[in-house]
Enzyme design. Structure first.
Site, PDB file in Angstrom:
ATOM      1  N   CYS A 168       1.641 -21.182  -4.235  1.00 18.98           N
ATOM      2  CA  CYS A 168       2.861 -21.952  -3.969  1.00 18.98           C
ATOM      3  C   CYS A 168       2.900 -23.288  -4.712  1.00 18.98           C
ATOM      4  O   CYS A 168       3.942 -23.941  -4.758  1.00 18.98           O
ATOM      5  CB  CYS A 168       3.037 -22.171  -2.476  1.00 18.98           C
ATOM      6  SG  CYS A 168       3.009 -20.643  -1.538  1.00 18.98           S
TER       7      CYS A 168
ATOM      8  N   HIS B 147       7.080 -28.377  -1.182  1.00 21.02           N
ATOM      9  CA  HIS B 147       7.034 -26.922  -1.011  1.00 21.02           C
ATOM     10  C   HIS B 147       7.663 -26.570   0.333  1.00 21.02           C
ATOM     11  O   HIS B 147       7.334 -27.177   1.360  1.00 21.02           O
ATOM     12  CB  HIS B 147       5.571 -26.455  -1.084  1.00 21.02           C
ATOM     13  CG  HIS B 147       5.384 -25.029  -0.708  1.00 21.02           C
ATOM     14  ND1 HIS B 147       6.256 -24.033  -1.089  1.00 21.02           N
ATOM     15  CD2 HIS B 147       4.415 -24.413   0.035  1.00 21.02           C
ATOM     16  CE1 HIS B 147       5.839 -22.874  -0.608  1.00 21.02           C
ATOM     17  NE2 HIS B 147       4.734 -23.078   0.090  1.00 21.02           N
TER      18      HIS B 147
ATOM     19  N   ASN C 120       9.983 -19.248   2.931  1.00 25.63           N
ATOM     20  CA  ASN C 120       8.956 -19.676   1.965  1.00 25.63           C
ATOM     21  C   ASN C 120       8.956 -18.709   0.778  1.00 25.63           C
ATOM     22  O   ASN C 120       8.542 -17.556   0.916  1.00 25.63           O
ATOM     23  CB  ASN C 120       7.593 -19.685   2.663  1.00 25.63           C
ATOM     24  CG  ASN C 120       6.462 -20.092   1.736  1.00 25.63           C
ATOM     25  OD1 ASN C 120       6.606 -20.101   0.513  1.00 25.63           O
ATOM     26  ND2 ASN C 120       5.320 -20.409   2.301  1.00 25.63           N
TER      27      ASN C 120
HETATM   28  O1  UT7 Z   1       2.767 -21.417   1.318  1.00 28.56           O
HETATM   29  C1  UT7 Z   1       1.796 -21.634   2.281  1.00 28.56           C
HETATM   30  C2  UT7 Z   1       2.006 -20.666   3.378  1.00 28.56           C
HETATM   31  N1  UT7 Z   1       1.551 -20.869   4.681  1.00 28.56           N
HETATM   32  C3  UT7 Z   1       1.894 -21.873   5.503  1.00 28.56           C
HETATM   33  O2  UT7 Z   1       2.418 -22.879   5.168  1.00 28.56           O
HETATM   34  C4  UT7 Z   1       1.544 -21.622   6.951  1.00 28.56           C
HETATM   35  C5  UT7 Z   1       1.277 -22.870   7.719  1.00 28.56           C
HETATM   36  N2  UT7 Z   1       1.263 -22.558   9.147  1.00 28.56           N
HETATM   37  C6  UT7 Z   1       2.391 -22.434   9.871  1.00 28.56           C
HETATM   38  O3  UT7 Z   1       3.488 -22.577   9.351  1.00 28.56           O
HETATM   39  C7  UT7 Z   1       2.249 -22.207  11.360  1.00 28.56           C
HETATM   40  O4  UT7 Z   1       0.874 -22.250  11.718  1.00 28.56           O
HETATM   41  C8  UT7 Z   1       2.845 -20.843  11.819  1.00 28.56           C
HETATM   42  C9  UT7 Z   1       4.374 -20.884  11.695  1.00 28.56           C
HETATM   43  C10 UT7 Z   1       2.294 -19.688  11.036  1.00 28.56           C
HETATM   44  C11 UT7 Z   1       2.516 -20.648  13.302  1.00 28.56           C
HETATM   45  O5  UT7 Z   1       2.993 -21.748  14.046  1.00 28.56           O
HETATM   46  P1  UT7 Z   1       2.044 -22.498  15.095  1.00 28.56           P
HETATM   47  O6  UT7 Z   1       2.830 -23.587  15.687  1.00 28.56           O
HETATM   48  O7  UT7 Z   1       0.772 -22.848  14.399  1.00 28.56           O
HETATM   49  O8  UT7 Z   1       1.849 -21.375  16.166  1.00 28.56           O
HETATM   50  P2  UT7 Z   1       0.501 -20.815  16.800  1.00 28.56           P
HETATM   51  O9  UT7 Z   1      -0.135 -19.838  15.874  1.00 28.56           O
HETATM   52  O10 UT7 Z   1      -0.327 -21.966  17.319  1.00 28.56           O
HETATM   53  O11 UT7 Z   1       1.051 -20.056  18.048  1.00 28.56           O
HETATM   54  C12 UT7 Z   1       1.647 -20.757  19.174  1.00 28.56           C
HETATM   55  C13 UT7 Z   1       2.147 -19.729  20.157  1.00 28.56           C
HETATM   56  C14 UT7 Z   1       1.122 -18.657  20.506  1.00 28.56           C
HETATM   57  O12 UT7 Z   1       1.349 -18.270  21.844  1.00 28.56           O
HETATM   58  P3  UT7 Z   1       0.440 -18.833  23.050  1.00 28.56           P
HETATM   59  O13 UT7 Z   1      -0.944 -18.452  22.687  1.00 28.56           O
HETATM   60  O14 UT7 Z   1       0.663 -20.324  23.035  1.00 28.56           O
HETATM   61  O15 UT7 Z   1       0.997 -18.151  24.238  1.00 28.56           O
HETATM   62  C15 UT7 Z   1       1.448 -17.512  19.577  1.00 28.56           C
HETATM   63  O16 UT7 Z   1       1.047 -16.275  20.088  1.00 28.56           O
HETATM   64  O17 UT7 Z   1       3.267 -19.025  19.587  1.00 28.56           O
HETATM   65  C16 UT7 Z   1       2.971 -17.614  19.546  1.00 28.56           C
HETATM   66  N3  UT7 Z   1       3.527 -17.098  18.293  1.00 28.56           N
HETATM   67  C17 UT7 Z   1       4.772 -16.623  18.197  1.00 28.56           C
HETATM   68  N4  UT7 Z   1       5.743 -16.458  19.094  1.00 28.56           N
HETATM   69  C18 UT7 Z   1       6.901 -15.952  18.661  1.00 28.56           C
HETATM   70  C19 UT7 Z   1       2.937 -17.055  17.071  1.00 28.56           C
HETATM   71  N5  UT7 Z   1       3.782 -16.542  16.170  1.00 28.56           N
HETATM   72  C20 UT7 Z   1       4.924 -16.260  16.851  1.00 28.56           C
HETATM   73  C21 UT7 Z   1       6.157 -15.717  16.453  1.00 28.56           C
HETATM   74  N6  UT7 Z   1       7.123 -15.591  17.392  1.00 28.56           N
HETATM   75  N7  UT7 Z   1       6.421 -15.353  15.180  1.00 28.56           N
END
Ligand code: UT7
Length: 315
Positions: free
Chosen positions: A116, A240, A270
């Site tokens: 990216c 980005h 993205n």
């Molecule tokens: O070009 C580079 C590419 N990559 C990036 O830039 C990725 C950078 N990371 C992110 O953007 C974020 O970490 C994500 C969007 C991938 C995830 O967001 P987060 O705020 O870090 O969520 P999390 O993984 O901490 O999950 C929080 C909660 C969890 O539930 P509990 O355990 O709190 O009950 C997950 O199971 O949200 C849940 N969850 C979702 N719920 C609905 C995780 N993904 C999803 C989803 N829909 N898609």
């Protein structure tokens, strides 16, 4: 930190183009495909919809043609094609070969892959070619991440999409637009975000997020130091488009208000190599840039790479 020799020949952007596949995938469409919600995706990422479909060569040809038309440059005048992509159509040849042929270019063509951060890497490479004697370079950033996304993985499927942005760079008298640049990589972090050949993207989202903010601002500060400017001097930051919370945290730590950030992630998701040119040229098309404005391009990605550049718009 390398800085641009005062004797180097500069370049300016004389035309640009954007391309997005016609098929739109909304958060509501994703709700029907996996356990997620429109509200969660909007709040946690800032994405509302994204475009998917097409090939890397097809989207590159479309954006590249628009850039040539806007610049009023005949394909025969282009001295080099630099295509940033992490999703080539084939392993060999480089996708730039297909694009070169379709656009009728008569010049060297090659792909750059820095994930990216790739468009900023390719921007620096294109300026390097011009400093070494090329007169006109076509620079394209394109990715078709939908092809390598696991549509059963809600951790990644909500983020990734397809698109392309292109620019014609022409040699100019004087220093040109690029005032400073910085390219970084930390290969020890490669397991955080990868895709095996023939596979789909694997990502440790939380750790990528944590590192992203730090490496973006580190790189941005290096470029600003080389250019001898501060965050207050920036008219626009083009980050980005990975996650609105990453953009917001990076702007906050740089001391740049969000009103001065270029954001199109809500519409595009993205798109990796295309993300920075799509955001930059969206801002330009909306009249947000005036001649002389200082613009910070800053990206991060798998590798983990980071890259930044300061350009003076319209010189
Ligand atoms: O070009 C580079 C590419 N990559 C990036 O830039 C990725 C950078 N990371 C992110 O953007 C974020 O970490 C994500 C969007 C991938 C995830 O967001 P987060 O705020 O870090 O969520 P999390 O993984 O901490 O999950 C929080 C909660 C969890 O539930 P509990 O355990 O709190 O009950 C997950 O199971 O949200 C849940 N969850 C979702 N719920 C609905 C995780 N993904 C999803 C989803 N829909 N898609």
């Amino acid at each position: 930190m390398p800085s641009i020799p005062t004797s180097a020949i500069g370049a300016r952007i004389t035309g640009w183009g954007r391309a997005l596949p016609p098929k739109v995938l909304t958060n509501h469409d994703l709700e029907a495909m996996m356990d997620t919600s429109d509200e969660w995706i909007r709040e946690r990422t800032g994405i509302e919809r994204r475009h998917i479909g097409g090939t890397t060569s097809g989207l590159s040809i479309e954006s590249g043609r628009l850039a040539l038309e806007m610049a009023g440059v005949d394909p025969s005048e282009i001295d080099a094609l630099v295509l940033s992509t992490t999703t080539p159509d084939r392993t060999v040849p480089a996708t730039s070969a297909t694009v070169q042929n379709a656009l009728g270019l008569k010049c060297g063509a090659f792909d750059v892959n820095a994930a990216c951060s790739g468009f900023v890497y390719a921007t620096v490479v294109a300026h390097g070619l011009i400093a070494m004697g090329s007169k006109k370079v076509l620079l394209i950033g394109t990715d078709t991440l939908a092809r390598i996304t696991d549509w059963d993985d809600r951790n990644t499927a909500i983020l990734f999409a397809d698109g392309s942005g292109a620019a014609v760079l022409e040699a100019t008298e004087g220093p040109g637009q690029l005032l400073a640049w910085d390219l970084d990589a930390d290969g020890s972090a490669e397991e955080l975000l990868y895709c095996e050949i023939g596979g789909t993207i694997h990502m440790d989202g939380k750790e990528v997020f944590r590192r992203a903010v730090r490496i973006m601002i580190d790189s941005a500060r290096k470029s600003m130091a080389i250019a001898g400017i501060t965050a207050d001097d920036l008219a626009l930051v083009v980050p980005h488009q990975a996650n609105i919370r990453i953009i917001s945290a990076a702007c906050d730590r740089l001391g740049v208000p969000m009103e001065r950030a270029a954001v199109c992630i809500n519409e595009t998701g993205n798109t990796s190599s295309a993300s920075i040119p799509l955001a930059l040229f969206d801002a330009a098309d909306k009249g947000r840039l005036s001649p002389g404005d200082l613009v910070l391009l800053v990206g991060f990605g798998a590798g983990m790479t980071a890259a930044s550049a300061i350009i003076r718009w319209g010189v």
